[in-house]
Motif scaffolding. Sequence first.
Motif, PDB file in Angstrom:
ATOM      1  N   VAL A 107      44.722  40.053  35.789  1.00 17.46           N
ATOM      2  CA  VAL A 107      43.307  39.757  36.019  1.00 17.46           C
ATOM      3  C   VAL A 107      43.072  39.736  37.521  1.00 17.46           C
ATOM      4  CG1 VAL A 107      41.396  38.181  35.541  1.00 17.46           C
ATOM      5  CG2 VAL A 107      43.399  38.151  34.060  1.00 17.46           C
ATOM      6  N   MET A 108      42.004  40.367  37.957  1.00 15.17           N
ATOM      7  CA  MET A 108      41.642  40.291  39.371  1.00 15.17           C
ATOM      8  C   MET A 108      40.146  40.039  39.478  1.00 15.17           C
ATOM      9  SD  MET A 108      41.939  43.211  42.337  1.00 15.17           S
ATOM     10  CE  MET A 108      40.713  44.345  41.699  1.00 15.17           C
ATOM     11  N   ILE A 109      39.784  38.946  40.103  1.00 16.62           N
ATOM     12  CA  ILE A 109      38.381  38.726  40.465  1.00 16.62           C
ATOM     13  C   ILE A 109      38.320  39.031  41.959  1.00 16.62           C
ATOM     14  CG2 ILE A 109      36.457  37.066  40.545  1.00 16.62           C
ATOM     15  CD1 ILE A 109      37.331  37.960  37.677  1.00 16.62           C
ATOM     16  N   ARG A 115      34.725  34.097  42.648  1.00 12.71           N
ATOM     17  CA  ARG A 115      35.904  33.319  42.238  1.00 12.71           C
ATOM     18  C   ARG A 115      35.545  31.851  42.004  1.00 12.71           C
ATOM     19  NH1 ARG A 115      39.915  35.740  46.701  1.00 12.71           N
ATOM     20  NH2 ARG A 115      39.990  37.859  45.901  1.00 12.71           N
ATOM     21  N   GLY A 116      36.392  31.188  41.252  1.00  9.58           N
ATOM     22  CA  GLY A 116      36.242  29.743  41.046  1.00  9.58           C
ATOM     23  C   GLY A 116      35.061  29.369  40.169  1.00  9.58           C
ATOM     24  N   GLN A 117      34.560  30.321  39.371  1.00  6.46           N
ATOM     25  CA  GLN A 117      33.413  30.020  38.496  1.00  6.46           C
ATOM     26  C   GLN A 117      33.733  30.268  37.037  1.00  6.46           C
ATOM     27  OE1 GLN A 117      29.728  32.006  39.723  1.00  6.46           O
ATOM     28  NE2 GLN A 117      30.707  32.480  41.656  1.00  6.46           N
ATOM     29  N   GLY A 118      35.015  30.459  36.750  1.00 11.55           N
ATOM     30  CA  GLY A 118      35.397  30.691  35.357  1.00 11.55           C
ATOM     31  C   GLY A 118      35.385  32.156  34.937  1.00 11.55           C
ATOM     32  N   GLY A 120      37.507  34.602  35.893  1.00 10.92           N
ATOM     33  CA  GLY A 120      38.875  35.046  35.598  1.00 10.92           C
ATOM     34  C   GLY A 120      39.311  34.548  34.227  1.00 10.92           C
ATOM     35  N   THR A 121      39.023  33.280  33.949  1.00  4.88           N
ATOM     36  CA  THR A 121      39.402  32.685  32.662  1.00  4.88           C
ATOM     37  C   THR A 121      38.734  33.410  31.508  1.00  4.88           C
ATOM     38  OG1 THR A 121      39.629  30.542  33.718  1.00  4.88           O
ATOM     39  CG2 THR A 121      39.350  30.526  31.329  1.00  4.88           C
ATOM     40  N   ASN A 148      51.101  32.473  44.381  1.00  4.53           N
ATOM     41  CA  ASN A 148      49.719  32.684  43.932  1.00  4.53           C
ATOM     42  C   ASN A 148      49.277  31.536  43.012  1.00  4.53           C
ATOM     43  OD1 ASN A 148      47.272  33.624  43.066  1.00  4.53           O
ATOM     44  ND2 ASN A 148      47.976  35.703  42.635  1.00  4.53           N
ATOM     45  N   SER A 151      46.280  31.862  40.421  1.00  4.75           N
ATOM     46  CA  SER A 151      46.612  32.644  39.238  1.00  4.75           C
ATOM     47  C   SER A 151      47.585  31.876  38.332  1.00  4.75           C
ATOM     48  CB  SER A 151      47.217  33.973  39.693  1.00  4.75           C
ATOM     49  OG  SER A 151      47.318  34.852  38.630  1.00  4.75           O
ATOM     50  N   ARG A 153      47.921  28.659  38.046  1.00  2.00           N
ATOM     51  CA  ARG A 153      47.185  27.583  37.354  1.00  2.00           C
ATOM     52  C   ARG A 153      46.303  28.128  36.252  1.00  2.00           C
ATOM     53  NH1 ARG A 153      45.228  22.971  41.481  1.00  2.00           N
ATOM     54  NH2 ARG A 153      47.148  22.824  42.677  1.00  2.00           N
ATOM     55  N   LYS A 157      46.541  27.134  32.319  1.00  2.00           N
ATOM     56  CA  LYS A 157      45.418  26.601  31.536  1.00  2.00           C
ATOM     57  C   LYS A 157      45.139  27.454  30.293  1.00  2.00           C
ATOM     58  CE  LYS A 157      42.093  24.271  33.250  1.00  2.00           C
ATOM     59  NZ  LYS A 157      40.911  23.771  33.978  1.00  2.00           N
TER      60      LYS A 157
HETATM   61  C1  LIG Z   1      43.491  34.288  40.147  1.00  2.00           C
HETATM   62  C2  LIG Z   1      42.071  34.659  39.813  1.00  2.00           C
HETATM   63  C3  LIG Z   1      42.068  35.797  38.783  1.00  2.00           C
HETATM   64  C4  LIG Z   1      41.348  33.455  39.207  1.00  2.00           C
HETATM   65  O1  LIG Z   1      40.050  33.827  38.804  1.00  2.00           O
HETATM   66  P1  LIG Z   1      38.812  32.834  39.022  1.00  2.00           P
HETATM   67  O2  LIG Z   1      37.634  33.392  38.312  1.00  2.00           O
HETATM   68  O3  LIG Z   1      38.660  32.544  40.451  1.00  2.00           O
HETATM   69  O4  LIG Z   1      39.388  31.529  38.267  1.00  2.00           O
HETATM   70  P2  LIG Z   1      38.593  30.502  37.318  1.00  2.00           P
HETATM   71  O5  LIG Z   1      37.316  30.091  37.979  1.00  2.00           O
HETATM   72  O6  LIG Z   1      38.504  31.063  35.947  1.00  2.00           O
HETATM   73  O7  LIG Z   1      39.598  29.273  37.342  1.00  2.00           O
HETATM   74  C5  LIG Z   1      40.581  29.072  36.365  1.00  2.00           C
HETATM   75  C6  LIG Z   1      41.608  28.087  36.850  1.00  2.00           C
HETATM   76  O8  LIG Z   1      42.395  28.700  37.853  1.00  2.00           O
HETATM   77  C7  LIG Z   1      42.762  27.730  38.838  1.00  2.00           C
HETATM   78  N1  LIG Z   1      42.199  28.108  40.136  1.00  2.00           N
HETATM   79  C8  LIG Z   1      41.204  29.020  40.375  1.00  2.00           C
HETATM   80  N2  LIG Z   1      41.003  29.126  41.715  1.00  2.00           N
HETATM   81  C9  LIG Z   1      41.871  28.274  42.304  1.00  2.00           C
HETATM   82  C10 LIG Z   1      42.160  27.957  43.656  1.00  2.00           C
HETATM   83  N3  LIG Z   1      41.508  28.537  44.676  1.00  2.00           N
HETATM   84  N4  LIG Z   1      43.151  27.061  43.892  1.00  2.00           N
HETATM   85  C11 LIG Z   1      43.841  26.484  42.874  1.00  2.00           C
HETATM   86  N5  LIG Z   1      43.604  26.747  41.560  1.00  2.00           N
HETATM   87  C12 LIG Z   1      42.636  27.626  41.296  1.00  2.00           C
HETATM   88  C13 LIG Z   1      42.201  26.407  38.378  1.00  2.00           C
HETATM   89  O9  LIG Z   1      43.166  25.756  37.591  1.00  2.00           O
HETATM   90  C14 LIG Z   1      41.043  26.849  37.508  1.00  2.00           C
HETATM   91  O10 LIG Z   1      40.699  25.933  36.531  1.00  2.00           O
HETATM   92  P3  LIG Z   1      39.691  24.714  36.887  1.00  2.00           P
HETATM   93  O11 LIG Z   1      38.512  25.323  37.560  1.00  2.00           O
HETATM   94  O12 LIG Z   1      39.375  24.116  35.575  1.00  2.00           O
HETATM   95  O13 LIG Z   1      40.459  23.824  37.797  1.00  2.00           O
HETATM   96  C15 LIG Z   1      41.288  35.102  41.087  1.00  2.00           C
HETATM   97  O14 LIG Z   1      41.298  34.073  42.024  1.00  2.00           O
HETATM   98  C16 LIG Z   1      41.822  36.368  41.730  1.00  2.00           C
HETATM   99  O15 LIG Z   1      41.580  37.449  41.252  1.00  2.00           O
HETATM  100  N6  LIG Z   1      42.537  36.280  42.854  1.00  2.00           N
HETATM  101  C17 LIG Z   1      43.039  37.446  43.570  1.00  2.00           C
HETATM  102  C18 LIG Z   1      43.861  38.444  42.794  1.00  2.00           C
HETATM  103  C19 LIG Z   1      44.987  37.819  42.008  1.00  2.00           C
HETATM  104  O16 LIG Z   1      45.691  36.982  42.515  1.00  2.00           O
HETATM  105  N7  LIG Z   1      45.157  38.267  40.761  1.00  2.00           N
HETATM  106  C20 LIG Z   1      46.235  37.805  39.895  1.00  2.00           C
HETATM  107  C21 LIG Z   1      47.406  38.746  39.952  1.00  2.00           C
HETATM  108  S1  LIG Z   1      48.599  38.274  38.726  1.00  2.00           S
END
Ligand SMILES: CC(C)(COP(=O)(O)OP(=O)(O)OC[C@H]1O[C@@H](n2cnc3c(N)ncnc32)[C@H](O)[C@@H]1OP(=O)(O)O)[C@@H](O)C(=O)NCCC(=O)NCCS
Length: 206
Positions: A107-109, A115-118, A120-121, A148, A151, A153, A157
Amino acid sequence: MRLNQNTLLLGKKVVLVPYTSEHVPRYHEWMKSEELQRLTASEPLTLEQEYAMQCSWREDADKCTFIVLDAEKWQAQPVPTEESCMAGDVNLFLTDVEDPTLGEIEVMIAEPSCRGQGFGTEAALLMMSYGVTKLGLTKFEAKIGQGNEPSIRMFQKLHFKQVAVSSIFQEVTFRLTMSEAERQWLLEQTSHVEEKPYRGGSTEPH
Ligand SMILES: CC(C)(COP(=O)(O)OP(=O)(O)OC[C@H]1O[C@@H](n2cnc3c(N)ncnc32)[C@H](O)[C@@H]1OP(=O)(O)O)[C@@H](O)C(=O)NCCC(=O)NCCS
């Protein structure tokens, strides 16, 4: 994967659409980011290579890709271009020829403001539900860089458990086996999702 070429999955926060040539320029812009290259273990590609990649992904029998759109932006009036709603992507790879029920998920947001709005989940849940119900998957794996934390966390979850650490690749492998209870949980988490035919582009009203 041809199977998802006509599929649109509408969730609460995100919409998943097949990766088409319309999405390539923005995708290519994202992947110029060294941080995203590192986090997703990707090599930089030229724009031409990215177009070729988009075509090959479409044909590959062992890879399923959706582009993640911001549902709120996508539902706005007047209808925006899909490119302007793009938030990231989500992939499933069938990595084990001996076991077609195992899918590796990525998954990549890419958009920092998304980011941080659900997103990715929900994108992961939609893709897992698609994998279970349409592709017959019963196990998911995620390979994540050791540092990372977001990701790691997120997958924790999503009920994934760490099963291996590779110090050579500095990555951890997380796994989720879909027991009946996990399957029920996943279907509940995605009961709001609507599957629609994908027409491509966004000039027509949804
Ligand atoms: C990792 C990633 C996919 C998460 O997507 P997102 O939409 O930002 O995440 P969500 O809002 O759905 O958060 C889900 C959970 O992830 C964790 N999380 C998300 N951002 C976080 C941060 N900056 N620091 C710590 N935990 C974090 C939390 O546990 C969160 O749950 P919570 O909000 O209930 O605490 C996104 O940050 C991303 O794409 N990053 C760059 C690329 C990458 O690393 N891809 C994964 C390769 S395997």
